[in-house]
Design a protein around this motif. Structure first.
Motif, mmCIF file in Angstrom:
data_model
loop_
_atom_site.group_PDB
_atom_site.id
_atom_site.type_symbol
_atom_site.label_atom_id
_atom_site.label_comp_id
_atom_site.label_asym_id
_atom_site.label_seq_id
_atom_site.Cartn_x
_atom_site.Cartn_y
_atom_site.Cartn_z
ATOM 1 N N ARG A 1 0.804 -1.225 0.000
ATOM 2 C CA ARG A 1 0.000 0.000 0.000
ATOM 3 C C ARG A 1 0.834 1.271 0.000
ATOM 4 N NH1 ARG A 1 -1.481 3.331 3.776
ATOM 5 N NH2 ARG A 1 -0.762 1.997 5.451
ATOM 6 N N ILE A 2 1.942 1.278 0.734
ATOM 7 C CA ILE A 2 2.722 2.512 0.870
ATOM 8 C C ILE A 2 3.743 2.723 -0.238
ATOM 9 C CG2 ILE A 2 2.403 2.584 3.364
ATOM 10 C CD1 ILE A 2 5.282 1.497 3.616
ATOM 11 N N GLU B 1 -3.237 -7.102 -0.922
ATOM 12 C CA GLU B 1 -2.163 -6.460 -0.164
ATOM 13 C C GLU B 1 -1.118 -7.505 0.201
ATOM 14 O OE1 GLU B 1 -0.304 -3.179 1.122
ATOM 15 O OE2 GLU B 1 -2.282 -3.146 0.225
ATOM 16 N N ILE B 2 0.129 -7.222 -0.161
ATOM 17 C CA ILE B 2 1.232 -8.136 0.128
ATOM 18 C C ILE B 2 1.760 -7.818 1.518
ATOM 19 C CG2 ILE B 2 3.513 -8.919 -0.622
ATOM 20 C CD1 ILE B 2 1.250 -9.493 -2.623
ATOM 21 N N PRO B 3 1.802 -8.808 2.408
ATOM 22 C CA PRO B 3 2.371 -8.545 3.724
ATOM 23 C C PRO B 3 3.880 -8.369 3.608
ATOM 24 C CG PRO B 3 1.812 -10.856 3.520
ATOM 25 C CD PRO B 3 1.332 -10.172 2.262
ATOM 26 N N VAL B 4 4.420 -7.473 4.388
ATOM 27 C CA VAL B 4 5.861 -7.228 4.326
ATOM 28 C C VAL B 4 6.626 -8.498 4.688
ATOM 29 C CG1 VAL B 4 7.752 -5.865 5.283
ATOM 30 C CG2 VAL B 4 5.549 -4.785 4.803
ATOM 31 N N VAL B 5 6.122 -9.233 5.663
ATOM 32 C CA VAL B 5 6.760 -10.491 6.052
ATOM 33 C C VAL B 5 5.678 -11.553 6.124
ATOM 34 C CG1 VAL B 5 8.090 -11.650 7.844
ATOM 35 C CG2 VAL B 5 8.451 -9.222 7.414
ATOM 36 N N PRO B 6 5.756 -12.659 5.467
ATOM 37 C CA PRO B 6 6.718 -13.070 4.453
ATOM 38 C C PRO B 6 6.141 -12.840 3.059
ATOM 39 C CG PRO B 6 5.547 -15.001 5.204
ATOM 40 C CD PRO B 6 4.940 -13.782 5.911
ATOM 41 N N PRO C 1 7.899 -13.928 -9.312
ATOM 42 C CA PRO C 1 9.022 -14.782 -8.905
ATOM 43 C C PRO C 1 10.180 -13.998 -8.289
ATOM 44 C CG PRO C 1 8.239 -15.402 -11.078
ATOM 45 C CD PRO C 1 7.519 -14.135 -10.695
ATOM 46 N N THR C 2 10.308 -12.731 -8.634
ATOM 47 C CA THR C 2 11.393 -11.908 -8.095
ATOM 48 C C THR C 2 10.993 -11.171 -6.819
ATOM 49 O OG1 THR C 2 10.710 -10.021 -9.435
ATOM 50 C CG2 THR C 2 12.362 -11.506 -10.390
ATOM 51 N N ASN C 3 9.732 -11.344 -6.399
ATOM 52 C CA ASN C 3 9.182 -10.633 -5.240
ATOM 53 C C ASN C 3 9.151 -9.124 -5.441
ATOM 54 O OD1 ASN C 3 8.088 -12.352 -3.393
ATOM 55 N ND2 ASN C 3 9.983 -12.636 -2.254
#
Length: 98
Positions: A9-10, A32-37, A46-48
């Motif tokens: 988000r940020i 939303e992708i969690p920062v960890v993990p 694949p490269t995150n």
């Protein structure tokens, strides 16, 4: 057309893609992708690297590549300049030399 935006988000790069989608009038849903993990989204990126957009038939990673694809599928309003000089400026924005 409805697409899925995988994002932090940020992130200013994710914000750039959200603004482009809104300008193009393309609906989207957010994951939303969690920062960890973040590794559990390797099937999307694949490269995150994020943002990543799933257009249904393909997934594109990198905000500049996403915007180029948006211009290809929804030409108006243009997000990338049509003139060669202006396109070269965009390349420098990505720190690439062609």
């Amino acid at each position: 057309m409805n697409v899925t935006l995988y994002q932090f988000r940020i992130s200013p790069f994710c914000d750039k893609v959200r603004r482009a989608l809104k300008l193009k009038g393309i609906g989207w849903t957010v994951v939303e992708i969690p920062v960890v993990p973040p590794g559990k989204f390797k099937h999307v990126s694949p490269t995150n690297k994020f943002p990543a957009v799933d257009f249904g038939d393909r997934i594109i990673v990198d905000s500049t590549d996403i915007i180029a694809h948006l211009d290809a599928i929804a030409p108006e309003p243009r997000l990338i300049p049509g003139r060669a000089v202006e396109r070269r400026r965009r390349i420098w924005n990505r720190w690439e030399i062609t």
